[in-house]
Design a protein around this motif. Sequence first.
Motif, PDB file in Angstrom:
ATOM      1  N   LEU A  16       0.846  -1.192   0.000  1.00 24.56           N
ATOM      2  CA  LEU A  16       0.000   0.000   0.000  1.00 24.56           C
ATOM      3  C   LEU A  16       0.881   1.242   0.000  1.00 24.56           C
ATOM      4  CD1 LEU A  16      -2.716  -1.067   2.598  1.00 24.56           C
ATOM      5  CD2 LEU A  16      -2.841  -1.192   0.099  1.00 24.56           C
ATOM      6  N   GLU A  17       0.311   2.370  -0.426  1.00 31.01           N
ATOM      7  CA  GLU A  17       1.096   3.609  -0.498  1.00 31.01           C
ATOM      8  C   GLU A  17       1.621   4.062   0.861  1.00 31.01           C
ATOM      9  OE1 GLU A  17      -0.667   6.860  -2.584  1.00 31.01           O
ATOM     10  OE2 GLU A  17      -0.704   5.774  -4.478  1.00 31.01           O
ATOM     11  N   HIS A  18       0.862   3.941   1.901  1.00 28.91           N
ATOM     12  CA  HIS A  18       1.090   4.453   3.258  1.00 28.91           C
ATOM     13  C   HIS A  18       2.064   5.635   3.317  1.00 28.91           C
ATOM     14  CE1 HIS A  18       4.671   1.811   4.155  1.00 28.91           C
ATOM     15  NE2 HIS A  18       4.003   0.909   3.471  1.00 28.91           N
ATOM     16  N   HIS A  19       1.487   6.802   2.989  1.00 26.94           N
ATOM     17  CA  HIS A  19       2.236   8.041   3.104  1.00 26.94           C
ATOM     18  C   HIS A  19       1.650   8.864   4.245  1.00 26.94           C
ATOM     19  CE1 HIS A  19      -1.188   9.638   0.911  1.00 26.94           C
ATOM     20  NE2 HIS A  19      -0.882   8.917  -0.141  1.00 26.94           N
ATOM     21  N   LYS A  20       2.397   9.882   4.645  1.00 24.62           N
ATOM     22  CA  LYS A  20       1.940  10.759   5.723  1.00 24.62           C
ATOM     23  C   LYS A  20       0.626  11.405   5.325  1.00 24.62           C
ATOM     24  CE  LYS A  20       6.517  11.688   7.479  1.00 24.62           C
ATOM     25  NZ  LYS A  20       7.439  12.657   7.989  1.00 24.62           N
TER      26      LYS A  20
END
Length: 184
Positions: A16-20
């Motif tokens: 998954l991208e899981h960015h801030k």
Amino acid sequence: MVKAWYMDTETSDQRLEHHKNPPEFISLEELYKKTGVEYFSLNVDTYTTDGVLDKIKKDRGYTYEDQIVCSKECLPNYEEKIKSFYMEHLHTDEEIRFVLDGSGYFDVRDGSDLWIRIAVAAGDMIVIPSGIYHRFTLDTNNYIKAKRFFIGEPVWLAYNRPAEREPCRARYLRALRQGFAAPS
């Protein structure tokens, strides 16, 4: 076109991208300054005839190339391989990937040891410097086809973190402190 951003802490699904939240995107120039990672945009429909890739290969001394396909159907021991690619590691040579089809993520450490995620798709070519800690994973499409390039004979060894005693690590840290020269 490639995108890069700072990642949040680890999540259970590496694909998954899981960015801030909100995302802290960085430009290609910032990516280069913070990590030394270089980017080239190539046309996947014309790269065999337009001369752009040939010029990059000649200018950078790439003499060996092959192709890899990562998917459940094409990669033996798929889940184990994906986990091994995602282990934080470095190489003694540059890691060069030109994406022909599909997509995935390269994660690299910046000078503060924070993760920057680089989303790559068809047409993106990145050069990850020798000595930088990094990792790779597919995205939720679970498929990528890419060309790999090497100077001379291919070196397949990955040194999992910690690998601070590797001379390439010291050279990378010195280049990071001094600032990276304009990409070639």
